[in-house]
Scaffold this motif. Structure first.
Motif, PDB file in Angstrom:
ATOM      1  N   MET A 184       0.797  -1.156   0.074  1.00 35.54           N
ATOM      2  CA  MET A 184      -0.033  -0.102   0.119  1.00 35.54           C
ATOM      3  C   MET A 184       0.778   1.300  -0.303  1.00 35.54           C
ATOM      4  SD  MET A 184      -3.280  -1.017  -0.061  1.00 35.54           S
ATOM      5  CE  MET A 184      -4.574   0.138   0.634  1.00 35.54           C
ATOM      6  N   ILE A 185       0.363   2.277  -0.580  1.00 37.89           N
ATOM      7  CA  ILE A 185       1.184   3.549  -0.653  1.00 37.89           C
ATOM      8  C   ILE A 185       0.584   4.742   0.290  1.00 37.89           C
ATOM      9  CG2 ILE A 185       1.219   5.384  -2.731  1.00 37.89           C
ATOM     10  CD1 ILE A 185       1.042   2.957  -4.593  1.00 37.89           C
ATOM     11  N   SER A 210     -11.786   5.722  -5.031  1.00 42.78           N
ATOM     12  CA  SER A 210     -11.186   4.822  -5.907  1.00 42.78           C
ATOM     13  C   SER A 210      -9.997   4.530  -5.147  1.00 42.78           C
ATOM     14  CB  SER A 210     -11.206   5.403  -7.131  1.00 42.78           C
ATOM     15  OG  SER A 210     -10.107   6.245  -7.333  1.00 42.78           O
ATOM     16  N   PHE A 211      -9.514   5.098  -4.344  1.00 43.06           N
ATOM     17  CA  PHE A 211      -7.881   5.028  -3.900  1.00 43.06           C
ATOM     18  C   PHE A 211      -7.717   3.594  -3.221  1.00 43.06           C
ATOM     19  CE2 PHE A 211      -6.389   9.548  -3.552  1.00 43.06           C
ATOM     20  CZ  PHE A 211      -6.775   9.960  -4.788  1.00 43.06           C
ATOM     21  N   ASN A 212      -8.414   3.449  -2.265  1.00 46.76           N
ATOM     22  CA  ASN A 212      -8.249   2.125  -1.266  1.00 46.76           C
ATOM     23  C   ASN A 212      -7.910   0.694  -2.307  1.00 46.76           C
ATOM     24  OD1 ASN A 212      -8.713  -0.388   0.588  1.00 46.76           O
ATOM     25  ND2 ASN A 212      -7.930   1.590   1.680  1.00 46.76           N
ATOM     26  N   SER A 213      -8.886   0.736  -3.366  1.00 47.31           N
ATOM     27  CA  SER A 213      -8.678  -0.480  -4.266  1.00 47.31           C
ATOM     28  C   SER A 213      -7.725  -0.352  -5.118  1.00 47.31           C
ATOM     29  CB  SER A 213     -10.321  -0.723  -5.010  1.00 47.31           C
ATOM     30  OG  SER A 213     -10.444   0.588  -5.601  1.00 47.31           O
ATOM     31  N   ASN A 214      -7.208   0.915  -5.248  1.00 49.44           N
ATOM     32  CA  ASN A 214      -6.013   1.205  -6.124  1.00 49.44           C
ATOM     33  C   ASN A 214      -4.564   1.123  -5.306  1.00 49.44           C
ATOM     34  OD1 ASN A 214      -6.747   1.299  -9.156  1.00 49.44           O
ATOM     35  ND2 ASN A 214      -8.164   2.805  -8.046  1.00 49.44           N
ATOM     36  N   ARG A 217      -3.690  16.614 -15.403  1.00 52.34           N
ATOM     37  CA  ARG A 217      -3.732  16.694 -13.804  1.00 52.34           C
ATOM     38  C   ARG A 217      -3.281  15.419 -13.037  1.00 52.34           C
ATOM     39  NH1 ARG A 217      -9.811  15.914 -11.372  1.00 52.34           N
ATOM     40  NH2 ARG A 217      -9.139  14.087 -11.851  1.00 52.34           N
ATOM     41  N   ASN A 218      -2.554  15.700 -12.174  1.00 55.94           N
ATOM     42  CA  ASN A 218      -1.908  14.473 -11.445  1.00 55.94           C
ATOM     43  C   ASN A 218      -2.604  14.022 -10.179  1.00 55.94           C
ATOM     44  OD1 ASN A 218       0.131  12.744 -10.534  1.00 55.94           O
ATOM     45  ND2 ASN A 218       1.630  14.269  -9.663  1.00 55.94           N
ATOM     46  N   SER A 219      -2.695  12.691  -9.920  1.00 55.39           N
ATOM     47  CA  SER A 219      -3.251  12.389  -8.634  1.00 55.39           C
ATOM     48  C   SER A 219      -2.667  11.141  -8.063  1.00 55.39           C
ATOM     49  CB  SER A 219      -4.566  11.888  -8.879  1.00 55.39           C
ATOM     50  OG  SER A 219      -4.590  10.408  -9.283  1.00 55.39           O
ATOM     51  N   SER A 220      -2.837  10.735  -6.943  1.00 56.70           N
ATOM     52  CA  SER A 220      -2.394   9.757  -6.120  1.00 56.70           C
ATOM     53  C   SER A 220      -2.106   8.392  -7.034  1.00 56.70           C
ATOM     54  CB  SER A 220      -2.828   9.365  -4.879  1.00 56.70           C
ATOM     55  OG  SER A 220      -3.055  10.514  -4.186  1.00 56.70           O
ATOM     56  N   LEU A 221      -3.178   8.436  -8.130  1.00 56.72           N
ATOM     57  CA  LEU A 221      -3.110   7.036  -8.896  1.00 56.72           C
ATOM     58  C   LEU A 221      -2.109   6.933  -9.694  1.00 56.72           C
ATOM     59  CD1 LEU A 221      -7.138   7.145  -9.942  1.00 56.72           C
ATOM     60  CD2 LEU A 221      -5.989   5.859  -8.081  1.00 56.72           C
ATOM     61  N   PHE A 222      -1.332   8.019  -9.901  1.00 52.70           N
ATOM     62  CA  PHE A 222       0.045   7.946 -10.768  1.00 52.70           C
ATOM     63  C   PHE A 222       1.013   7.535 -10.022  1.00 52.70           C
ATOM     64  CE2 PHE A 222      -1.774  11.309 -13.964  1.00 52.70           C
ATOM     65  CZ  PHE A 222      -2.449  10.145 -14.629  1.00 52.70           C
TER      66      PHE A 222
END
Ligand code: NI
Length: 257
Positions: free
Chosen positions: A1-2, A24-28, A217-222
């Motif tokens: 996990m990140i 969507s963060f936790n599942s990613n 646009r950046n996000s934690s998913l990257f």
């Protein structure tokens, strides 16, 4: 996990889909995020944001470019809210000599020092923003015994030699999307020479999206793209980088799971 240690999800560029994105963060694989305050007007919003989501922590402070209208009232508000367990740092604070229209170096220095004093008082680490101001940043931090405060040099942009100085002060180094840029030779060298247990992962989103999303646009998913690059440079596995940086972030922010 990140652990994304530096984000700005209250930015208007997330107004359209903030809720959906965050859910969507936790599942990613994104477990925690620190929302970082930049302007005095946002101190209360950042605090309220950390109350709305379990996995979001907050840093309260004012960015050097926003220091011209700062007052002691703002410092008192930061101190008051910093007593809350969801507030884990004072930041982002520092020096930015990049733009001519920004507050003068004198004004910036005054509030950098003042906010470090606040951090000492509330016993929280600092998130340092420093651009085109390496020497003044280092001098002030030495003067202020910053090794007693601790924290991170976020979005690190200086030389490996300068990184050594900040590491010697016990500081962490924030690594984000820039490390994936082809021309980021200096930053790749910094990652190569520094110990893994001082690296923090960060997006600084909506800014600083990694390759191949540069300019978007950046996000934690990257963040996985940043992990892959660090893993490559240091000869570690993806999971090792994720695990070490998670531990680093929890330690620096003083978060007990
Ligand atoms: Ni930032």
């Amino acid at each position: 996990m990140i652990f994304d240690t530096h984000a700005h999800y209250l930015d208007s560029r997330f107004d359209e889909d903030r809720e959906e994105l965050l859910s969507s963060f936790n599942s990613n694989g994104i477990k925690y995020v620190t929302e970082v305050c930049a302007a005095a007007d946002d101190i209360d919003s950042v605090y309220n944001f950390t109350k709305k989501y379990d996995f979001i922590y907050g840093a309260l402070g004012v960015h050097p470019s926003e220091t011209d209208k700062l007052t002691e009232n703002d410092m008192n508000r930061i101190k008051e809210l910093a007593m809350d367990e969801k507030i884990v740092a004072v930041g982002e604070i520092g020096l930015d000599y990049h733009f001519e229209d920004d507050p003068s170096p004198e004004v910036q220095k005054k509030w950098f020092i003042r906010q470090m004093e606040v951090a000492k008082e509330v016993k929280l680490p600092i998130i340092v923003h420093s651009r085109d101001a390496a020497k003044d940043t280092l001098d002030i931090m030495k003067d202020m015994n910053a090794h007693e405060i601790g924290g991170v040099i976020h979005c690190y942009s200086y030389s490996p030699e300068m990184a050594r100085e900040f590491l010697n002060m016990g500081f962490y180094i924030g690594i984000g999307g820039v490390v994936t840029f082809k021309n980021a030779k200096k930053l790749k060298e910094v990652v190569e020479m520094m110990p893994a247990d001082r690296i923090l992962l960060e997006t600084d989103c909506p800014y600083m999206a990694p390759t191949p999303h540069r300019g978007e646009r950046n996000s934690s998913l990257f963040i996985p793209l940043i992990i892959e690059e660090i893993a490559n440079i240091k000869g570690l596995s993806y999971d090792e980088v994720a695990d070490i940086t998670m531990k680093n972030a929890l330690t620096m922010y003083g978060i007990k799971e």
